[in-house]
Write a protein that holds these residues in place. Sequence first.
Motif, PDB file in Angstrom:
ATOM      1  N   UNK A  44      16.838 -73.083  14.182  1.00 49.62           N
ATOM      2  CA  UNK A  44      18.123 -72.832  13.522  1.00 49.62           C
ATOM      3  C   UNK A  44      18.449 -74.037  12.650  1.00 49.62           C
ATOM      4  N   UNK A  45      18.966 -73.769  11.458  1.00 54.37           N
ATOM      5  CA  UNK A  45      19.357 -74.827  10.528  1.00 54.37           C
ATOM      6  C   UNK A  45      20.861 -74.756  10.332  1.00 54.37           C
ATOM      7  N   UNK A  46      21.565 -75.756  10.818  1.00 55.82           N
ATOM      8  CA  UNK A  46      23.025 -75.816  10.716  1.00 55.82           C
ATOM      9  C   UNK A  46      23.374 -77.084   9.956  1.00 55.82           C
ATOM     10  N   UNK A  47      23.352 -76.970   8.645  1.00 57.23           N
ATOM     11  CA  UNK A  47      23.614 -78.125   7.777  1.00 57.23           C
ATOM     12  C   UNK A  47      24.494 -77.720   6.602  1.00 57.23           C
ATOM     13  N   UNK A  48      25.242 -78.668   6.077  1.00 57.71           N
ATOM     14  CA  UNK A  48      26.042 -78.385   4.890  1.00 57.71           C
ATOM     15  C   UNK A  48      27.464 -78.907   4.955  1.00 57.71           C
ATOM     16  N   UNK A  49      28.046 -78.947   6.159  1.00 50.89           N
ATOM     17  CA  UNK A  49      29.464 -79.303   6.273  1.00 50.89           C
ATOM     18  C   UNK A  49      29.807 -80.686   5.720  1.00 50.89           C
ATOM     19  N   UNK A  50      28.857 -81.608   5.727  1.00 48.89           N
ATOM     20  CA  UNK A  50      29.112 -82.954   5.208  1.00 48.89           C
ATOM     21  C   UNK A  50      28.712 -83.116   3.742  1.00 48.89           C
ATOM     22  N   UNK A  51      28.242 -82.036   3.127  1.00 44.33           N
ATOM     23  CA  UNK A  51      27.826 -82.096   1.721  1.00 44.33           C
ATOM     24  C   UNK A  51      29.039 -81.856   0.810  1.00 44.33           C
TER      25      UNK A  51
END
Length: 226
Positions: free
Chosen positions: A161-168
């Motif tokens: 699972x890839x859970x990334x983006x919120x800090x971008x």
Amino acid sequence: MKNIKKFLAFVLAVIIVVTASKFISHEKNQSAEIVKLRGEVQSLRVELQLFYAKMGKNSEGEIFSRNCVKYLTRGGVNYLAIGNSITLHTICDYWWANCGMAASEPSKDYFHLVTEELKKHNKYVNSYAYGSAIWEIMTHDRAEAMTLIDSYLNENINVITIQLGENCINTATFENDYAYLIEYIKKKCPNAQIISVSDFWNYGERDEMKRRAAEKCGIKIADISA
């Protein structure tokens, strides 16, 4: 006499209000400065980790962590969760456990909940969480951060699972970067089912960028917008 008392009470009230306002203003400024300094420290950590990765060197803690990554080669399920602090955050002055932030206890972050669900379908489940907020924080050349995750990727992984983006916040190249991230993982983990997790909160078109990149790369999307 009564007028004097009222006047003094009024003056005292004014003093209290002014003092309180100044105190609140000071606290806000101080909090903003702390947030700024934490951001600068994090940026320095990013640069240091990338430097060590390029030099082929890592801290003792990182080496120990990576050496502990042992995937099952048969008869089980290997699960890798790649994400930011929602997936995994180490203990620090503002977080109390090695687990996903905002969880009431370690067993209740989404990584552990998914692991427990997998165990309902297979007796043997080997799962790892990797915090890759560094990839998010970088505003350019995010591909450089991929070398930090190499030791967690191989052909034995079944689910990712890839859970990334919120800090971008800088999303100028985000869609292409996200697509590159997916393709990089697909190449290293050809037997894994890869699932992209949608944003935990909205920020412009970022979530749509993630969705387009995921669809372009042919992977599934876990839609948590509800």
